[in-house]
Design a protein around this motif. Structure first.
Motif, PDB file in Angstrom:
ATOM      1  N   ASP A  60       3.828  -2.364  11.761  1.00 56.09           N
ATOM      2  CA  ASP A  60       3.790  -0.906  11.798  1.00 56.09           C
ATOM      3  C   ASP A  60       4.213  -0.307  10.454  1.00 56.09           C
ATOM      4  OD1 ASP A  60       3.549   1.666  12.682  1.00 56.09           O
ATOM      5  OD2 ASP A  60       5.320   1.643  13.969  1.00 56.09           O
ATOM      6  N   TYR A  61       3.308  -0.374   9.480  1.00 55.39           N
ATOM      7  CA  TYR A  61       3.495   0.298   8.190  1.00 55.39           C
ATOM      8  C   TYR A  61       2.124   0.465   7.559  1.00 55.39           C
ATOM      9  CZ  TYR A  61       2.994  -4.111   5.587  1.00 55.39           C
ATOM     10  OH  TYR A  61       2.515  -5.282   5.049  1.00 55.39           O
ATOM     11  N   GLN A  62       2.060   1.092   6.390  1.00 59.24           N
ATOM     12  CA  GLN A  62       0.771   1.476   5.808  1.00 59.24           C
ATOM     13  C   GLN A  62      -0.210   0.322   5.712  1.00 59.24           C
ATOM     14  OE1 GLN A  62      -0.102   4.837   4.522  1.00 59.24           O
ATOM     15  NE2 GLN A  62      -2.067   3.829   4.820  1.00 59.24           N
ATOM     16  N   ALA A 109       0.808   4.407  -2.768  1.00 62.46           N
ATOM     17  CA  ALA A 109       0.719   5.830  -2.420  1.00 62.46           C
ATOM     18  C   ALA A 109       1.890   6.614  -3.008  1.00 62.46           C
ATOM     19  CB  ALA A 109       0.678   5.987  -0.899  1.00 62.46           C
ATOM     20  N   SER A 153      -7.476  -2.019   1.514  1.00 58.66           N
ATOM     21  CA  SER A 153      -6.757  -2.700   2.592  1.00 58.66           C
ATOM     22  C   SER A 153      -7.534  -2.791   3.902  1.00 58.66           C
ATOM     23  CB  SER A 153      -5.411  -2.008   2.838  1.00 58.66           C
ATOM     24  OG  SER A 153      -4.582  -2.138   1.700  1.00 58.66           O
ATOM     25  N   ASP A 154      -8.568  -1.974   4.075  1.00 60.94           N
ATOM     26  CA  ASP A 154      -9.340  -2.066   5.321  1.00 60.94           C
ATOM     27  C   ASP A 154     -10.508  -3.046   5.215  1.00 60.94           C
ATOM     28  OD1 ASP A 154     -10.871  -0.572   3.583  1.00 60.94           O
ATOM     29  OD2 ASP A 154     -11.257   1.072   4.978  1.00 60.94           O
ATOM     30  N   PRO A 193      -4.380   1.660  -0.171  1.00 60.51           N
ATOM     31  CA  PRO A 193      -4.888   2.630   0.805  1.00 60.51           C
ATOM     32  C   PRO A 193      -5.900   3.564   0.157  1.00 60.51           C
ATOM     33  CG  PRO A 193      -2.761   3.351  -0.012  1.00 60.51           C
ATOM     34  CD  PRO A 193      -3.020   1.998  -0.632  1.00 60.51           C
ATOM     35  N   TRP A 249      -1.505  -0.638   9.158  1.00 65.30           N
ATOM     36  CA  TRP A 249      -2.423   0.380   9.704  1.00 65.30           C
ATOM     37  C   TRP A 249      -3.812   0.219   9.087  1.00 65.30           C
ATOM     38  CZ3 TRP A 249       1.393   4.771   8.046  1.00 65.30           C
ATOM     39  CH2 TRP A 249       2.592   4.644   8.779  1.00 65.30           C
ATOM     40  N   ASP A 250      -3.852   0.069   7.761  1.00 64.48           N
ATOM     41  CA  ASP A 250      -5.135  -0.032   7.064  1.00 64.48           C
ATOM     42  C   ASP A 250      -5.873  -1.318   7.434  1.00 64.48           C
ATOM     43  OD1 ASP A 250      -4.569   2.362   5.796  1.00 64.48           O
ATOM     44  OD2 ASP A 250      -3.807   1.413   3.979  1.00 64.48           O
ATOM     45  N   GLY A 271       0.817  -1.212   0.000  1.00 66.53           N
ATOM     46  CA  GLY A 271       0.000   0.000   0.000  1.00 66.53           C
ATOM     47  C   GLY A 271       0.846   1.254   0.000  1.00 66.53           C
ATOM     48  N   GLY A 272       1.974   1.223   0.707  1.00 70.79           N
ATOM     49  CA  GLY A 272       2.884   2.367   0.709  1.00 70.79           C
ATOM     50  C   GLY A 272       3.473   2.616  -0.662  1.00 70.79           C
TER      51      GLY A 272
END
Length: 397
Positions: free
Chosen positions: A179-181, A119, A154-155, A139, A184-185, A115-116
């Motif tokens: 702990d990365y995008q 973006a 991703s959510d 994301p 988080w999502d 996802g990062g």
């Protein structure tokens, strides 16, 4: 022996050569190649090295499987597939994408694991006006006019399983992830939907515990925290090598009898083989399983197994679908298959027959409106597999 052309022939030859050079120069400055001469150039960016190498290879192989079953063509045009390595994230994804979009001048981009990475590559898509048909998580983005995904947001996995976990556990759940995008999502999707359904997190502060990525390989200290919290179950998202470490250590820990629920990537594909019996009984949520009973899936699984060991993953399926989307869109774009025409055609596709079941793009998110499935790791002959044990929510829109 040297041949000398008459002066008039030499003049005609020089003029013809000048016209050829002028045309070549115009093509070189004309933005992305529009698939002239019956060919079309597609860029595929995926993690072919690093933590998510297995995911990236499945994405590459899923796309190539579709091509091999369609004579190497999309929309009737021979495909020149340019593959680049995304690596572990944005730092390597951006230069690779820049080459595909600006130097190779592809008419469409597909793939991308992180996802990062999505973006970070996103501004390049707007700059070059090339459509992106992604085949893994994504994301939230402000402008998706050129961004499409055949996988999911991703959510959504966590959102799809949250109500089931609340009903099944009837107690507190500990949420943990990287702990990365992507982490988080994925965890936000679960925790927000779980809270909305009346669920309670066991985390002491009521917030997800995030583990440093990719540095965390020893999860034992985190399992001690979970035990101390008194959690009745655990919900997590890990993938790739981190998923293997997490599952193996979980099975040997003091919380091994606490039920484990996860986004399906925890046990998907080759990581399940590496986890072995440690993964038994884990529940997961995903948009695909190789045991789904429909004609498209039977054909897809048979084609995959003819070329690969094991069963196809959701990553391979989504990339296979990305090729199917581009196949229809390039055909609809007509003789001049420019990026703009391909992008416009994607938006008009309607329902798409798929190994996961029929789905279609949401007009607002450009991600699939699709059904999600509850799976459990169970014995299937000599091997363990992610077996569908129920339907969950239809998410998207």
């Amino acid at each position: 022996m040297t041949l000398t052309l008459p002066r008039r022939s030499r003049a005609r030859t020089a003029a013809l050569l000048a016209l050829v050079l002028l045309a070549a120069s115009a093509c070189a400055d004309d933005g992305p190649a529009a698939g002239s001469g019956g060919t079309v150039k597609i860029g595929l960016l995926a993690s072919l090295s690093g933590t998510y190498q297995s995911v990236g290879k499945d994405i590459r192989d899923g796309f190539q499987l579709y091509l091999s079953g369609h004579d190497g063509k999309l929309g009737g045009r021979t495909v020149e597939l340019v593959v680049a390595d995304e690596g572990n994230g944005a730092a390597t994804a951006v230069p690779a994408a820049t080459k595909l979009l600006k130097q190779d001048r592809v008419v469409a981009l597909t793939g991308v694991v992180g996802g990062g990475s999505v973006a970070a590559v996103y501004p390049l898509l707007n700059e070059t006006k090339v459509p992106f048909v992604g085949s893994n998580g994504r994301p939230e983005l402000k402008d998706v006019s050129r961004v499409w995904h055949t996988s999911y947001l991703s959510d959504e996995p966590g959102e799809a399983i949250a109500a089931h976990v609340r009903d099944d556990v009837k107690g507190s759940v500990y949420a943990i992830g990287p702990d990365y995008q992507g982490g988080w999502d994925e965890l936000r999707g679960f925790t927000e939907a779980f809270a909305a359904a009346g669920g309670k997190l066991a985390n002491p502060d009521g917030k997800t515990t995030f583990t440093p990525f990719p540095a965390t390989t020893n999860f034992t200290p985190y399992f001690a925290r979970i035990k101390a919290s008194g959690a009745d179950a655990v919900y997590t998202f890990y993938a790739g090598g981190a998923a293997v470490d997490f599952v193996k250590q979980y099975a040997q820990s003091e919380i091994k009898d606490v039920p484990l629920y996860a986004a399906g990537f925890l046990t998907e594909g080759g990581v399940l083989d590496a986890q072995g019996d440690a993964a038994r009984d884990i529940y997961s949520v995903l948009n695909y399983s190789p045991d789904l009973d429909n004609a498209e899936n039977r054909e897809f699984v048979a084609a995959w197994k003819a070329e690969h060991d094991g069963s196809p993953t959701t990553y391979a399926m989504a990339s296979y679908d990305a090729a199917a989307v581009l196949d229809r869109a390039i055909a609809a774009a007509g003789d001049d298959a420019t990026p703009e025409k391909i992008n416009a055609a994607i938006g008009q596709l309607g329902q798409i027959a798929s190994p996961r079941g029929t789905w279609q793009f949401s007009p607002t998110t450009h991600a699939p409106v699709q059904k999600w499935y509850l799976r459990q790791v169970r014995q299937d002959g000599r091997a363990l597999s992610n077996t569908v044990v129920g339907d969950l929510a239809t998410v998207g829109g």
